[in-house]
Design a protein around this motif. Sequence first.
Motif, PDB file in Angstrom:
ATOM      1  N   ALA A 269     -46.420   6.573  14.536  1.00  0.00           N
ATOM      2  CA  ALA A 269     -47.689   7.410  13.962  1.00  0.00           C
ATOM      3  C   ALA A 269     -47.690   7.793  12.766  1.00  0.00           C
ATOM      4  N   HIS A 270     -46.421   7.936  12.111  1.00  0.00           N
ATOM      5  CA  HIS A 270     -46.513   8.491  10.545  1.00  0.00           C
ATOM      6  C   HIS A 270     -46.576   7.172   9.691  1.00  0.00           C
ATOM      7  N   LYS A 271     -45.893   5.867  10.312  1.00  0.00           N
ATOM      8  CA  LYS A 271     -46.344   4.891   9.551  1.00  0.00           C
ATOM      9  C   LYS A 271     -47.618   4.521   9.504  1.00  0.00           C
ATOM     10  N   GLU A 272     -48.261   4.745  10.594  1.00  0.00           N
ATOM     11  CA  GLU A 272     -49.876   4.482  10.385  1.00  0.00           C
ATOM     12  C   GLU A 272     -50.567   5.391   9.457  1.00  0.00           C
ATOM     13  N   VAL A 273     -50.139   6.704   9.538  1.00  0.00           N
ATOM     14  CA  VAL A 273     -50.644   7.649   8.763  1.00  0.00           C
ATOM     15  C   VAL A 273     -50.560   7.065   7.175  1.00  0.00           C
ATOM     16  N   LEU A 274     -49.317   6.864   6.899  1.00  0.00           N
ATOM     17  CA  LEU A 274     -48.826   5.969   5.484  1.00  0.00           C
ATOM     18  C   LEU A 274     -49.796   4.945   5.041  1.00  0.00           C
ATOM     19  N   GLU A 275     -49.873   4.025   6.154  1.00  0.00           N
ATOM     20  CA  GLU A 275     -50.667   2.817   5.892  1.00  0.00           C
ATOM     21  C   GLU A 275     -52.218   3.160   5.638  1.00  0.00           C
ATOM     22  N   SER A 276     -52.562   4.265   6.192  1.00  0.00           N
ATOM     23  CA  SER A 276     -54.158   4.544   5.866  1.00  0.00           C
ATOM     24  C   SER A 276     -54.383   4.831   4.545  1.00  0.00           C
ATOM     25  N   PHE A 277     -53.259   5.044   3.719  1.00  0.00           N
ATOM     26  CA  PHE A 277     -53.585   5.427   2.126  1.00  0.00           C
ATOM     27  C   PHE A 277     -53.369   4.071   1.592  1.00  0.00           C
ATOM     28  N   SER A 278     -54.482   3.360   1.504  1.00  0.00           N
ATOM     29  CA  SER A 278     -54.375   1.914   1.000  1.00  0.00           C
ATOM     30  C   SER A 278     -53.718   1.663  -0.179  1.00  0.00           C
ATOM     31  N   ASN A 279     -53.863   2.806  -1.075  1.00  0.00           N
ATOM     32  CA  ASN A 279     -53.495   2.737  -2.365  1.00  0.00           C
ATOM     33  C   ASN A 279     -51.887   2.878  -2.681  1.00  0.00           C
ATOM     34  N   ILE A 280     -51.206   3.118  -1.431  1.00  0.00           N
ATOM     35  CA  ILE A 280     -49.768   3.492  -1.510  1.00  0.00           C
ATOM     36  C   ILE A 280     -48.760   2.168  -1.437  1.00  0.00           C
ATOM     37  N   ASP A 281     -48.053   2.062  -2.529  1.00  0.00           N
ATOM     38  CA  ASP A 281     -47.075   0.865  -2.535  1.00  0.00           C
ATOM     39  C   ASP A 281     -45.820   1.390  -1.680  1.00  0.00           C
ATOM     40  N   GLN A 282     -45.612   0.800  -0.638  1.00  0.00           N
ATOM     41  CA  GLN A 282     -44.373   1.196   0.556  1.00  0.00           C
ATOM     42  C   GLN A 282     -42.962   0.322  -0.163  1.00  0.00           C
ATOM     43  N   GLY A 283     -42.909  -0.418  -1.175  1.00  0.00           N
ATOM     44  CA  GLY A 283     -41.866  -1.160  -1.483  1.00  0.00           C
ATOM     45  C   GLY A 283     -40.617  -0.736  -1.657  1.00  0.00           C
ATOM     46  N   GLY A 284     -40.984   0.742  -2.061  1.00  0.00           N
ATOM     47  CA  GLY A 284     -39.472   1.657  -2.361  1.00  0.00           C
ATOM     48  C   GLY A 284     -39.211   2.461  -1.110  1.00  0.00           C
TER      49      GLY A 284
END
Lengths: 304, 304
Positions: free
Chosen positions: B55-70
Motif C-alpha cells: 500500500a505504501h508503494k502505491e502511495v509513493l507512486e501516486s505522486f507522479s513527480n517523484i523519481d524513485q531511482g534512489g
Amino acid sequence: MSLVVTGTIGIDSIETPTGKVESVMGGSCSYFAAAASHLCPVRIVGAVGGDWPEAHKEVLESFSNIDQGGLEHRADSRTFAWGGKYMENLSERETLFTELGVLEEEPPPVPDAYADSSFIFLANTHPAVQLNMLEQFPNRRLAVVDTMNLWIDTARDQLLDLFQKVDGVIVNDLEATELTGITNAISAGHAILDMGPGFVVIKKGEHGAVLVHEDGLAVIPAYPAAHEQVVDPTGAGDSFAGGMMGHVASIDQVDLPALQQGLAWGTVMASFTIESFGLEGLQRTNETMITERLEQFRCLARIG
Amino acid sequence: MSLVVTGTIGIDSIETPTGKVESVMGGSCSYFAAAASHLCPVRIVGAVGGDWPEAHKEVLESFSNIDQGGLEHRADSRTFAWGGKYMENLSERETLFTELGVLEEEPPPVPDAYADSSFIFLANTHPAVQLNMLEQFPNRRLAVVDTMNLWIDTARDQLLDLFQKVDGVIVNDLEATELTGITNAISAGHAILDMGPGFVVIKKGEHGAVLVHEDGLAVIPAYPAAHEQVVDPTGAGDSFAGGMMGHVASIDQVDLPALQQGLAWGTVMASFTIESFGLEGLQRTNETMITERLEQFRCLARIG
C-alpha cells in the motif's frame, strides 16, 4: 473619527535584563494614547494623584495630539504605581508591587465634550467600571475592550455581560485560553465571538497576532526584534491596541479590511515601544520613522 | 533545477485527539518529497525493508513527480518504524516506539544519475551520514540541512562541521535554542549564521517561521487552522521544507527573495499535510487547490 481611551496612568518601576528604571510614566491609557496619537487625535479619561511627577506631565505634553481634558488631578490621592521585573527571556515577568491609589476610588468622569466620541477603547480595569464608561459614549461606532486574567477569574459574569455590548475584544493568548479553555488561538477566537463581540484580536507577543472577525480571519507576525533590541516589553500590548485603533479612527472605517490594516500599524507602534524604557520609544518616533518601519515590515512579511 | 532529498521512509502509527492510524506511510523523505513534488520533480534517496507494505508503494507512486531511482529495497531488512501520540494541544507529542531498521545499516547509495542534482535537502539523520551524502552532489547549488536535538546533543562537532559546508539550515524553535542557548528566534538565527550557513529557517509550528539570511530577514505567520482542522501534525515540518525547496528549485533561484517566497509555499504545503493522517492531505491536493490556498493566505496575511 474622535478616539477616546479610558485606562490607567501609572508610575512604573521596571527591571529588565538590559537595565532598571524607577518611577517612569506608564499605564495602559498612557501607552495606548501615546501610540494612537501619532495617527490621530486622542482623548484620555483617567486620574492621577497629588504625587504625579512634574516630569510625567511633561512627557504627556510632548504628545501634542493627546487631549488631556478628561485627566482628573486628585491632590489628596496617590497615582497608580506598579513595579515589575522581567526574566532573561523577556516573555515572563514578576510583579514586584502594585499600589492601586486612584483606582480604588470612583472612576474619573467623562467630560461632556467627549460624549460624541465614536471610537472607544476601554483599557484593562474592572468590567463593571468598563461597562459604566461604555454607556457614557452613546455615539460610539466602534468600542473595543481589553481585559486580564484577574477579571476573567473574579468577575466573569460582568465581563461576559460587557462582551455582549462591545464590538471588539483585545486579549493576549493566555487570556484567550483562560476565557475559553482552548489553547488554539483561532478556535479560542471563535469561542470568544460566540460570547458576543464582532471580532477579537489575540496578541501573541513575539509571535504576532490573529484577528478573528465575524467576516473572516487575519494573521500577522510580530516585527522581528533580536533579543538585544528589546529593552522593555512593558506597554507593548497597549501600544499595539493604540496603533490599531488609531489607524481605524484615522481612516474612519471599522470593517475587517480596516482592522487588518490596523494590525500592522499596531505591530509597528509596539515595535517602537519595546526599544526603550517607558514611553521613550514612542516619544522619539515620528511620522517618517513610522512610515519607513511599516514599509520595511511589509517587505519582511511579504507573502511570496 | 533537479531537487534531491535524502531521508527516512517510515511506517508510522499515530494517535491524535481526532483518531488513530496504524502503519501509514511516513518519514522525513516521504513528506518532503510528496510536498515538493507538487512544485517540481523530486529525486529521493532512501531505503526500505522487506516489510515495506504494498500500500505504501502505491502511495509513493501516486505522486507522479517523484523519481524513485534512489529508493533501495532491502529484502532482509526492516523498514524504519515510528509510533507517536499527540497531546490534546497538538503541540506536544510522546514517542511510543522507534524501530530503526534500515537506519542502522549503511546509508543507501546515491545513483550516478543523481550526481548532477543542484538542489539538495538532507533530512534529519546523523550529521556524519548527512555530510557523506552532501559530498556525493558535487554540482550542488543549494544544500539545506535539517537536524534534531539528539544530534545537537550527541554529535555537535560533526554537526558544526556540516554547517560550514551547507548553504542553509532548517530547524524548529526548540532546536535553535538547543543549538545556541538563545530563546529569541532572531538572535538564535544570527548565532546559527555565525556557525557557517548563509541562512537559517526557524520553524515555530502554529506561530509560523522566520528566515534569518546573511542578506536580511523574513517573517511569516502559520496558515491559520482551528484546533478541529488539525488532524495530524506529523510531517508538517518536512512538508514545509519540501514546499520551500520545491519552490526555489522550480524557479531556479536561491537568493533571499526566492527563499522568502519559499516560506509561503512551505506554509501552504504544511497546511495540507496536517489536515489528514499521513500523506493523505498531500495526495488529495492539486495545483488548483495549492494556488487557491496561497492566494487565500496572501489575503489573510496581507500587511495593511
